[in-house]
Motif scaffolding. Structure first.
Motif, PDB file in Angstrom:
ATOM      1  N   VAL A 267       0.832  -1.225   0.000  1.00  0.00           N
ATOM      2  CA  VAL A 267       0.000   0.000   0.000  1.00  0.00           C
ATOM      3  C   VAL A 267       0.860   1.266   0.000  1.00  0.00           C
ATOM      4  O   VAL A 267       0.630   2.172  -0.821  1.00  0.00           O
ATOM      5  CB  VAL A 267      -0.986  -0.013   1.181  1.00  0.00           C
TER       6      VAL A 267
ATOM      7  N   ILE B 118       0.918   4.182  -2.985  1.00  0.00           N
ATOM      8  CA  ILE B 118       0.598   5.588  -2.690  1.00  0.00           C
ATOM      9  C   ILE B 118       1.644   6.517  -3.306  1.00  0.00           C
ATOM     10  O   ILE B 118       1.312   7.484  -3.999  1.00  0.00           O
ATOM     11  CB  ILE B 118       0.501   5.811  -1.164  1.00  0.00           C
TER      12      ILE B 118
ATOM     13  N   ALA C 129      -0.369   0.132 -10.415  1.00  0.00           N
ATOM     14  CA  ALA C 129      -0.646  -0.864  -9.369  1.00  0.00           C
ATOM     15  C   ALA C 129      -0.116  -2.233  -9.778  1.00  0.00           C
ATOM     16  O   ALA C 129       0.447  -2.972  -8.957  1.00  0.00           O
ATOM     17  CB  ALA C 129      -2.143  -0.927  -9.089  1.00  0.00           C
TER      18      ALA C 129
END
Length: 448
Positions: free
Chosen positions: A179, A183, A362
């Motif tokens: 994560v 970001i 991603a």
């Protein structure tokens, strides 16, 4: 047949070259660039330092352990000078092709394709695959750097968690990073990343200061260290140093995004000043780090400093943060190539471009995680990526491009520039093949 082709080409060039040269002299690609979010010289300098000072510098003591302190000192300087020279000839050759084609900017792969078209006839067979080949190597190299960064951050966090909480496998710590990595990786332009790079550079200075404090504390006699290591270990050294010094894709990307690109290659410009600082740091940390830890120097010197002390733990956190920021900077190249050059044009609805680009980013984060889990040995990964990719991107391609660009204009007295570039190609090929082979053998041995 080849002689006829070359003769016809030269005859045609003789009739068109003067007019072409006059037209090219009036066109300055730098003045025609239209960059959406240009970076200032100071922001560019911050990006340059952050791109060039990554986890590779922390591996320099380990690299010196594979060369010896005399060999390591001399060869690091030699490889550094060669690497800087290759960056200069690459950017200058790309600029010359921009003038000839009267375009503001050419990407690395576009420049190589046009170069092969205008170069020696026997290289024209490479033209159809040149663009995807160069793009593929660039994307893979910076993808490899991101994999190394995942390993490094996870290893740094693991040492602190092991000390204060509980012992967990490094791969579990990699899972926790997914994560935070996405970001920072969701920041899609270099101007927005500039403040992060500046902050990271300040943290790096503090971190280096602490590491040097530990290094200079109770140095052993240098006679305990080897001046020259066995020649069989040099390929690992070569790959690690190349990985540490070169960041071709990012260096080109930050030059492309400059507000005043002429300041990049001046004698006292951003590249020369930046590389002088970078090379000095690498030599100091490599030499004294090896002096301190010898053959026990690990893939990152942060893994050698005391694990129990609070100051050392804070330093590891600082380097983990700077590496986390660098992930976005290095991964910018991979995302830029995959999305902007190949996938964006396939999505007709422009309103969905941001969403799809974030999905691509991603996916890249997830793939770097998977590769890091597969090979969590930092030093071996560093050497493999450096030897395989950078020998081609940082040494062979720039030399070949200059050979092609100067094919019709000449190579100087006694063809000195041709000889020099052929030597660079030979050096890159030899170092790359041997370094890659040795790194793969070491990885296979490590994971039997």
């Amino acid at each position: 047949m080849k002689n006829d082709i070359k003769q016809n080409g030269q005859q045609q060039l003789e009739t068109t070259q003067p007019a072409a040269n006059e037209a090219n002299a009036d066109y300055d690609p730098h003045e025609h660039r239209n960059v959406k979010n240009p970076t200032t010289n100071l922001q560019t300098f911050a990006h340059f330092l952050k791109a060039s000072i990554g986890t590779g510098v922390l591996a320099m003591p380990s690299a010196f352990a594979n060369a010896g302190y005399v060999n390591g000192l001399v060869l690091t300087l030699v490889i550094g000078i060669i690497a800087v020279h290759c960056l200069h000839i690459l950017i200058n050759s790309m600029y010359e092709l921009c003038k000839r084609k009267r375009v503001p900017y050419l990407t690395f792969s576009e420049a190589m394709t046009i170069g092969f078209q205008e170069g020696p006839p026997f290289l024209k067979c490479i033209v159809p695959i040149a663009t995807p080949f160069v793009d593929g190597f660039l994307a893979f190299y910076h993808f490899g750097i991101c994999c190394v960064y995942v390993v490094f951050v996870a290893e740094s966090i693991k040492q602190i968690v092991d000390e204060h909480l509980t012992v967990l496998d490094v791969r579990i710590h990699m899972c926790f990073l997914l994560v935070p990595l996405f970001i920072i990786y969701s920041i899609r332009n270099l101007r927005l990343l500039a403040p992060f790079s500046s902050a990271a550079n300040l943290l790096l200075l503090v971190g280096f200061g602490v590491i040097l404090y530990y290094i200079f504390d109770d140095l052993p006699p240098i006679s305990e260290r080897k001046a020259v290591e066995d020649i069989s270990k040099l390929p690992i050294f070569f790959g690690t140093v190349l990985f540490a010094l070169e960041a071709v894709g990012v260096i080109l990307a930050i030059e492309e995004n400059m507000e005043t690109p002429k300041a990049y290659l001046k004698p006292l410009g951003i590249m020369n000043l930046g590389m002088t600082i970078v090379l000095s740091i690498y030599v100091v940390l490599g030499f004294f780090g090896y002096w301190k830890y010898g053959d026990k120097a690990l893939g990152s010197i942060t893994l050698n400093i005391p694990q129990q002390e609070i100051l050392a733990q804070i330093t590891k956190i600082l380097f983990a943060i700077t590496t986390w920021i660098s992930y976005a900077l290095q991964g910018y190249v991979t995302a830029n190539i995959i999305w902007n050059k190949y996938l964006q044009k396939r999505i007709k609805d422009t309103n969905k471009h941001v969403l799809f680009e974030l999905l691509v980013r991603a996916a890249i984060v997830l793939l770097t995680f998977c590769c890091a889990v597969a090979i969590p040995d930092l030093s071996l990964f560093l050497s493999l990526v450096g030897a395989f990719c950078l020998s081609i991107l940082g040494l062979i391609f720039p030399a070949l491009l200059q050979i092609c660009v100067q094919y019709h204009t000449g190579y100087g007295p006694w063809k000195i520039r041709l000889t020099k570039n052929l030597l660079l190609v030979a050096f890159g090929a030899f170092g790359g093949i041997i370094g890659t082979y040795v790194s793969i053998v070491e990885i296979v041995e490590a994971y039997k």
